[in-house]
Design a protein around this motif. Structure first.
Motif, PDB file in Angstrom:
ATOM      1  N   SER A  34       5.256  31.442   7.000  1.00 35.54           N
ATOM      2  CA  SER A  34       4.417  30.451   6.331  1.00 35.54           C
ATOM      3  C   SER A  34       3.899  30.965   4.993  1.00 35.54           C
ATOM      4  CB  SER A  34       3.244  30.056   7.234  1.00 35.54           C
ATOM      5  OG  SER A  34       2.480  31.204   7.585  1.00 35.54           O
ATOM      6  N   HIS A  35       3.484  32.217   4.952  1.00 35.13           N
ATOM      7  CA  HIS A  35       2.978  32.794   3.699  1.00 35.13           C
ATOM      8  C   HIS A  35       4.118  33.047   2.719  1.00 35.13           C
ATOM      9  CE1 HIS A  35       0.717  35.276   0.890  1.00 35.13           C
ATOM     10  NE2 HIS A  35       1.672  36.191   1.008  1.00 35.13           N
TER      11      HIS A  35
ATOM     12  N   ILE B 193       7.000  31.627   2.435  1.00 35.84           N
ATOM     13  CA  ILE B 193       7.565  30.394   1.876  1.00 35.84           C
ATOM     14  C   ILE B 193       6.694  29.868   0.747  1.00 35.84           C
ATOM     15  CG2 ILE B 193       8.047  27.957   2.393  1.00 35.84           C
ATOM     16  CD1 ILE B 193       8.960  28.924   5.188  1.00 35.84           C
ATOM     17  N   ARG B 194       5.374  29.908   0.933  1.00 40.09           N
ATOM     18  CA  ARG B 194       4.461  29.442  -0.135  1.00 40.09           C
ATOM     19  C   ARG B 194       4.564  30.326  -1.375  1.00 40.09           C
ATOM     20  NH1 ARG B 194       0.870  28.821   4.299  1.00 40.09           N
ATOM     21  NH2 ARG B 194      -0.160  30.780   3.742  1.00 40.09           N
ATOM     22  N   ALA B 195       4.836  31.614  -1.165  1.00 39.86           N
ATOM     23  CA  ALA B 195       4.888  32.554  -2.290  1.00 39.86           C
ATOM     24  C   ALA B 195       6.327  32.907  -2.663  1.00 39.86           C
ATOM     25  CB  ALA B 195       4.118  33.818  -1.920  1.00 39.86           C
ATOM     26  N   SER B 196       7.258  31.998  -2.402  1.00 40.10           N
ATOM     27  CA  SER B 196       8.678  32.310  -2.551  1.00 40.10           C
ATOM     28  C   SER B 196       9.224  32.192  -3.970  1.00 40.10           C
ATOM     29  CB  SER B 196       9.504  31.399  -1.643  1.00 40.10           C
ATOM     30  OG  SER B 196       9.358  30.045  -2.039  1.00 40.10           O
ATOM     31  N   LYS B 197       8.471  31.589  -4.868  1.00 41.47           N
ATOM     32  CA  LYS B 197       8.985  31.387  -6.224  1.00 41.47           C
ATOM     33  C   LYS B 197       9.337  32.724  -6.870  1.00 41.47           C
ATOM     34  CE  LYS B 197       8.011  28.920 -10.530  1.00 41.47           C
ATOM     35  NZ  LYS B 197       7.040  28.086 -11.277  1.00 41.47           N
TER      36      LYS B 197
ATOM     37  N   ARG C 205      15.023  32.631  -2.615  1.00 43.53           N
ATOM     38  CA  ARG C 205      14.818  31.261  -3.097  1.00 43.53           C
ATOM     39  C   ARG C 205      15.720  30.952  -4.285  1.00 43.53           C
ATOM     40  NH1 ARG C 205       9.262  27.889  -4.334  1.00 43.53           N
ATOM     41  NH2 ARG C 205      10.194  26.370  -5.745  1.00 43.53           N
TER      42      ARG C 205
ATOM     43  N   VAL D  92      11.987  32.948   7.240  1.00 43.90           N
ATOM     44  CA  VAL D  92      11.770  32.510   5.864  1.00 43.90           C
ATOM     45  C   VAL D  92      13.011  31.794   5.342  1.00 43.90           C
ATOM     46  CG1 VAL D  92      11.206  33.233   3.514  1.00 43.90           C
ATOM     47  CG2 VAL D  92      10.160  34.410   5.450  1.00 43.90           C
TER      48      VAL D  92
ATOM     49  N   LEU E 216      12.816  27.994   4.100  1.00 48.42           N
ATOM     50  CA  LEU E 216      13.123  27.720   2.692  1.00 48.42           C
ATOM     51  C   LEU E 216      14.367  26.850   2.551  1.00 48.42           C
ATOM     52  CD1 LEU E 216      12.566  30.983   0.592  1.00 48.42           C
ATOM     53  CD2 LEU E 216      11.515  28.740   0.246  1.00 48.42           C
TER      54      LEU E 216
ATOM     55  N   LEU F 265      13.539  23.294   3.222  1.00 46.45           N
ATOM     56  CA  LEU F 265      12.746  22.700   2.143  1.00 46.45           C
ATOM     57  C   LEU F 265      13.571  22.462   0.886  1.00 46.45           C
ATOM     58  CD1 LEU F 265       9.385  24.695   2.408  1.00 46.45           C
ATOM     59  CD2 LEU F 265       9.709  22.250   2.827  1.00 46.45           C
ATOM     60  N   ARG F 266      14.426  23.407   0.542  1.00 50.08           N
ATOM     61  CA  ARG F 266      15.165  23.323  -0.718  1.00 50.08           C
ATOM     62  C   ARG F 266      16.432  22.466  -0.615  1.00 50.08           C
ATOM     63  NH1 ARG F 266      11.624  23.859  -3.988  1.00 50.08           N
ATOM     64  NH2 ARG F 266      13.159  24.223  -5.645  1.00 50.08           N
TER      65      ARG F 266
END
Length: 345
Positions: free
Chosen positions: A76-77, A79-83, A88, A110, A114, A117-118
């Protein structure tokens, strides 16, 4: 096939570029039509490309990525900070159409989150499943899913996995009308959890699915079924147990050549002959030869490699991605779903 491009997360796994870069070069050498976008930190990748074959390097392009998804990261963390992470960036290259598949040995949770989502799931699929094509005792192939993407699965998901597994068996393993079975604790219809029995009821009446019933865990490698369907918990435990047993077995075969000085010449000769026979008979089951699980059910192709994969095993994962692209697996799954599964309410 021309214009075959794979995005590779060079930083993922236990060893990162030390394994992924040499594997990338091996894959390029074996397929003249392949191009690879190597995603990661240039300072770690570039030294491994020095003095390599110029023709291979011409089909390889390094895509910079600032960060790495840690192997022990909480999904969860992460994925939010994956940029900006190599994982990614590699997935986004598939999303934009710059690559036709992504290969990563990074954190499974992850990667799954990801990727969904992507790339988004195919219409009719609730959640993607991890699937692998395993060698069986009959020298054929068995498609097994889910291998860990979904710990809890309802009956609807198991039916969707069965459809995807059947497509995989047809397109990758080349099996016509593949036999499909559900993993259970017995072959009797009354055995198992509610979700398994409910899935069995649906599969019996599902058109174009050759459902044969329940299969127990001891039949995983016998070739009794072409597609074995289960939830991610049972699938992951079964796969890891099977791989561990096979590795121990193969290591015992190789160590059997350790001989006592007093051993007679004919006994030494017999041991070597027996070792060669056993390796020839069971060597095709070496887990390194089938490394790489496809994340099925997405609009793009994603291959998850074992984090501890060696060079040969990671090369096998890249080759899996190539096969999935050539056989157009996502498109074929989407087409099959429209003719097999009932429309959602």
């Amino acid at each position: 096939m021309t214009n075959l491009t794979i995005a590779l997360d060079a930083m993922g796994g236990d060893f990162g570029p030390r394994i992924t870069v040499p594997a990338c070069l091996r894959a390029l050498a074996s397929n003249p039509h392949l191009k690879i976008l190597l995603v990661g930190q240039p300072d770690s990748i570039s030294p491994l490309l020095a003095n390599q074959n110029a023709e291979l390097i011409s089909r390889l392009h390094v895509i910079p990525a600032e960060h790495i998804v840690a192997n022990d990261a909480k999904p969860s963390h992460a994925i939010r900070a994956s940029k900006g992470t190599s994982m990614r960036v590699a997935l986004d290259l598939v999303k934009t159409g710059d690559a036709q598949a992504c290969v990563s040995a990074g954190n499974t949770g992850v990667l799954m989150g990801l990727a969904k989502l992507r790339l988004n799931a195919i219409d009719g699929i609730e959640r993607p499943a991890l699937v692998s094509v395993l060698p069986n005792q009959k020298k054929g192939k068995t498609v097994v899913l889910d291998l860990g993407a979904n710990v809890n699965c309802d009956s609807k998901m198991l039916v969707q996995f069965a459809v995807m597994g059947a497509v995989m068996a047809e397109e990758i393993a080349g099996i016509d009308s593949p036999k499909v079975a559900l993993l259970n604790i017995g072959e009797e219809e009354s055995k198992g959890l509610d979700n398994i029995r409910e899935a069995a009821t649906v599969l019996k009446s599902t058109p174009n699915i050759n459902y044969i019933g329940y299969v127990e865990g001891n039949e995983l490698l016998t070739g009794k079924t072409d597609v074995l369907v289960c939830d991610g918990f049972a699938g992951n435990v079964s796969l890891k147990t099977m791989e561990g047993v096979i590795r121990v077995f193969l290591s015992l075969i190789k160590s059997s050549t350790t001989e006592n000085k007093k051993t007679s010449w004919w006994m030494k000769l017999l041991k070597k002959w027996l070792q060669k026979r056993l390796i020839k008979r069971f060597g095709h089951m070496n887990p390194d030869q089938y490394n790489g699980a496809s994340l099925l059910g997405l609009r793009g192709i994603v291959i998850k490699s074992h984090g501890g994969a060696n060079e040969s095993a990671f090369t096998a994962a890249i080759e899996q991605a190539v096969h999935a692209v050539e056989r157009k697996i996502p498109e074929r799954i989407a087409s099959r779903l429209t003719t097999v599964l009932p429309k959602s309410d």
